[in-house]
Design a protein around this motif. Structure first.
Motif, PDB file in Angstrom:
ATOM      1  N   ALA A 113       0.861  -1.187   0.000  1.00 48.35           N
ATOM      2  CA  ALA A 113       0.000   0.000   0.000  1.00 48.35           C
ATOM      3  C   ALA A 113       0.891   1.229   0.000  1.00 48.35           C
ATOM      4  CB  ALA A 113      -0.921   0.008   1.215  1.00 48.35           C
ATOM      5  N   ASP A 114       0.742   2.054  -1.013  1.00 48.91           N
ATOM      6  CA  ASP A 114       1.534   3.284  -1.136  1.00 48.91           C
ATOM      7  C   ASP A 114       3.031   3.018  -0.988  1.00 48.91           C
ATOM      8  OD1 ASP A 114      -0.722   4.834  -1.565  1.00 48.91           O
ATOM      9  OD2 ASP A 114      -1.009   5.215   0.574  1.00 48.91           O
ATOM     10  N   GLY A 115       3.488   1.936  -1.610  1.00 52.19           N
ATOM     11  CA  GLY A 115       4.898   1.602  -1.602  1.00 52.19           C
ATOM     12  C   GLY A 115       5.392   0.928  -0.341  1.00 52.19           C
ATOM     13  N   GLU A 116       4.505   0.702   0.636  1.00 49.76           N
ATOM     14  CA  GLU A 116       4.888   0.035   1.876  1.00 49.76           C
ATOM     15  C   GLU A 116       4.369  -1.391   1.867  1.00 49.76           C
ATOM     16  OE1 GLU A 116       4.435   1.919   5.672  1.00 49.76           O
ATOM     17  OE2 GLU A 116       4.257   3.879   4.718  1.00 49.76           O
ATOM     18  N   GLU A 117       5.202  -2.308   2.295  1.00 48.78           N
ATOM     19  CA  GLU A 117       4.814  -3.713   2.392  1.00 48.78           C
ATOM     20  C   GLU A 117       4.097  -3.928   3.722  1.00 48.78           C
ATOM     21  OE1 GLU A 117       4.819  -7.307   0.255  1.00 48.78           O
ATOM     22  OE2 GLU A 117       5.512  -5.324  -0.316  1.00 48.78           O
ATOM     23  N   MET A 118       2.897  -4.498   3.657  1.00 51.63           N
ATOM     24  CA  MET A 118       2.088  -4.735   4.851  1.00 51.63           C
ATOM     25  C   MET A 118       1.837  -6.226   5.001  1.00 51.63           C
ATOM     26  SD  MET A 118       1.372  -1.697   6.083  1.00 51.63           S
ATOM     27  CE  MET A 118       0.045  -2.075   7.188  1.00 51.63           C
ATOM     28  N   SER A 119       1.898  -6.717   6.202  1.00 52.61           N
ATOM     29  CA  SER A 119       1.593  -8.113   6.468  1.00 52.61           C
ATOM     30  C   SER A 119       0.097  -8.346   6.285  1.00 52.61           C
ATOM     31  CB  SER A 119       1.999  -8.475   7.901  1.00 52.61           C
ATOM     32  OG  SER A 119       1.579  -9.774   8.211  1.00 52.61           O
ATOM     33  N   ALA A 120      -0.271  -9.538   5.828  1.00 53.13           N
ATOM     34  CA  ALA A 120      -1.679  -9.908   5.700  1.00 53.13           C
ATOM     35  C   ALA A 120      -2.279 -10.240   7.064  1.00 53.13           C
ATOM     36  CB  ALA A 120      -1.830 -11.083   4.744  1.00 53.13           C
ATOM     37  N   ALA A 121      -1.438 -10.372   8.086  1.00 58.48           N
ATOM     38  CA  ALA A 121      -1.892 -10.634   9.454  1.00 58.48           C
ATOM     39  C   ALA A 121      -1.388  -9.516  10.359  1.00 58.48           C
ATOM     40  CB  ALA A 121      -1.357 -11.981   9.942  1.00 58.48           C
ATOM     41  N   LEU A 122      -2.301  -8.964  11.150  1.00 64.65           N
ATOM     42  CA  LEU A 122      -1.945  -7.854  12.036  1.00 64.65           C
ATOM     43  C   LEU A 122      -2.434  -8.128  13.451  1.00 64.65           C
ATOM     44  CD1 LEU A 122      -3.104  -4.897   9.733  1.00 64.65           C
ATOM     45  CD2 LEU A 122      -0.771  -5.753  10.013  1.00 64.65           C
ATOM     46  N   ASP A 123      -1.627  -7.777  14.449  1.00 61.74           N
ATOM     47  CA  ASP A 123      -2.089  -7.843  15.830  1.00 61.74           C
ATOM     48  C   ASP A 123      -2.867  -6.558  16.146  1.00 61.74           C
ATOM     49  OD1 ASP A 123      -0.175  -5.838  16.226  1.00 61.74           O
ATOM     50  OD2 ASP A 123       1.184  -7.136  17.343  1.00 61.74           O
ATOM     51  N   LYS A 124      -3.326  -6.440  17.376  1.00 63.34           N
ATOM     52  CA  LYS A 124      -4.170  -5.308  17.769  1.00 63.34           C
ATOM     53  C   LYS A 124      -3.527  -3.951  17.455  1.00 63.34           C
ATOM     54  CE  LYS A 124      -6.383  -3.106  21.733  1.00 63.34           C
ATOM     55  NZ  LYS A 124      -6.675  -3.213  23.180  1.00 63.34           N
ATOM     56  N   GLU A 125      -2.311  -3.745  17.925  1.00 60.79           N
ATOM     57  CA  GLU A 125      -1.679  -2.438  17.755  1.00 60.79           C
ATOM     58  C   GLU A 125      -1.407  -2.118  16.281  1.00 60.79           C
ATOM     59  OE1 GLU A 125      -1.750  -0.180  20.086  1.00 60.79           O
ATOM     60  OE2 GLU A 125      -2.635  -1.733  21.334  1.00 60.79           O
ATOM     61  N   ASN A 126      -0.984  -3.104  15.511  1.00 61.26           N
ATOM     62  CA  ASN A 126      -0.742  -2.868  14.084  1.00 61.26           C
ATOM     63  C   ASN A 126      -2.041  -2.679  13.311  1.00 61.26           C
ATOM     64  OD1 ASN A 126       2.131  -2.780  13.743  1.00 61.26           O
ATOM     65  ND2 ASN A 126       2.148  -4.923  14.339  1.00 61.26           N
ATOM     66  N   TYR A 127      -3.093  -3.363  13.724  1.00 60.46           N
ATOM     67  CA  TYR A 127      -4.388  -3.150  13.072  1.00 60.46           C
ATOM     68  C   TYR A 127      -4.876  -1.720  13.328  1.00 60.46           C
ATOM     69  CZ  TYR A 127      -9.166  -3.765  11.498  1.00 60.46           C
ATOM     70  OH  TYR A 127     -10.369  -3.624  10.833  1.00 60.46           O
ATOM     71  N   LEU A 128      -4.759  -1.273  14.579  1.00 62.37           N
ATOM     72  CA  LEU A 128      -5.190   0.091  14.909  1.00 62.37           C
ATOM     73  C   LEU A 128      -4.322   1.137  14.211  1.00 62.37           C
ATOM     74  CD1 LEU A 128      -5.895  -0.412  18.710  1.00 62.37           C
ATOM     75  CD2 LEU A 128      -7.600  -0.062  16.895  1.00 62.37           C
ATOM     76  N   ALA A 129      -3.027   0.871  14.113  1.00 54.75           N
ATOM     77  CA  ALA A 129      -2.098   1.843  13.523  1.00 54.75           C
ATOM     78  C   ALA A 129      -2.118   1.843  11.999  1.00 54.75           C
ATOM     79  CB  ALA A 129      -0.679   1.566  14.018  1.00 54.75           C
ATOM     80  N   TYR A 130      -2.286   0.667  11.381  1.00 54.19           N
ATOM     81  CA  TYR A 130      -2.166   0.565   9.923  1.00 54.19           C
ATOM     82  C   TYR A 130      -3.419   0.034   9.228  1.00 54.19           C
ATOM     83  CZ  TYR A 130       2.676   1.036  11.305  1.00 54.19           C
ATOM     84  OH  TYR A 130       3.841   1.486  11.868  1.00 54.19           O
ATOM     85  N   GLY A 131      -4.070  -0.953   9.828  1.00 56.19           N
ATOM     86  CA  GLY A 131      -5.235  -1.565   9.197  1.00 56.19           C
ATOM     87  C   GLY A 131      -6.451  -0.666   9.161  1.00 56.19           C
ATOM     88  N   VAL A 132      -6.730   0.005  10.266  1.00 51.47           N
ATOM     89  CA  VAL A 132      -7.899   0.878  10.332  1.00 51.47           C
ATOM     90  C   VAL A 132      -7.724   2.125   9.450  1.00 51.47           C
ATOM     91  CG1 VAL A 132      -9.374   2.269  11.843  1.00 51.47           C
ATOM     92  CG2 VAL A 132      -8.620  -0.011  12.575  1.00 51.47           C
ATOM     93  N   PRO A 133      -6.618   2.834   9.524  1.00 52.22           N
ATOM     94  CA  PRO A 133      -6.479   4.048   8.720  1.00 52.22           C
ATOM     95  C   PRO A 133      -6.397   3.810   7.210  1.00 52.22           C
ATOM     96  CG  PRO A 133      -4.864   4.031  10.494  1.00 52.22           C
ATOM     97  CD  PRO A 133      -5.497   2.682  10.453  1.00 52.22           C
ATOM     98  N   VAL A 134      -6.084   2.593   6.771  1.00 54.26           N
ATOM     99  CA  VAL A 134      -5.851   2.361   5.346  1.00 54.26           C
ATOM    100  C   VAL A 134      -7.093   2.662   4.496  1.00 54.26           C
ATOM    101  CG1 VAL A 134      -6.393  -0.118   5.147  1.00 54.26           C
ATOM    102  CG2 VAL A 134      -4.582   0.879   3.749  1.00 54.26           C
TER     103      VAL A 134
END
Length: 139
Positions: free
Chosen positions: A46-67
């Motif tokens: 996403a936008d040149g950044e590689e994102m894991s297909a699996a996210l824990d709580k903090e990564n979901y809140l930081a990256y998954g929700v805002p996407v």
């Protein structure tokens, strides 16, 4: 918590995620929360950044929700068509009514599987047409 309350909270979580509201999502998920974007690849870009297909709580809140706000003009605009319950699991079938940053319609079909632990969500699996998502939103 009743099955109906779980269904309501599942829908609240989807809508909060769709509009990028991490504070509302935080109130609905457990500390052990895990998100999984159901695709064969272990990551996506996403936008040149590689994102894991699996996210824990903090990564979901930081990256998954805002996407959702970062890849659409004004969020996903999810609608629900059918909500099923089986024990700790809630399954929601629905679709998005979004517009990509390039102005293309993004109308994808979704199935979300959530597992509750107590009153909060511990697991979210998201199934959709990943080819369409990559073509319209990330292509």
């Amino acid at each position: 918590m009743t099955i109906e309350q779980r269904k309501q909270n599942a829908v609240k979580m989807l809508h909060a995620s769709a509009r990028g509201d991490a504070d509302a999502v935080r109130e609905l998920i457990n500390d052990d929360f895990q998100f999984r974007f159901m695709q064969q690849a272990d990551s996506w870009s996403a936008d040149g950044e590689e994102m894991s297909a699996a996210l824990d709580k903090e990564n979901y809140l930081a990256y998954g929700v805002p996407v959702a706000k970062q890849i659409t003009r004004d969020g996903m605009h999810f609608t629900e068509e059918l909500i099923l319950a089986d024990g700790d699991y809630i399954v929601v079938f629905g679709h998005s009514n979004a517009v990509s940053l390039k102005g293309q319609p993004y109308n994808n079909n979704y199935c979300w599987r959530m597992r509750f632990s107590g009153d909060r969500i511990s697991e979210l699996y998201e199934y959709c047409d990943t080819h369409l998502a990559h073509e319209v939103l990330f292509g």
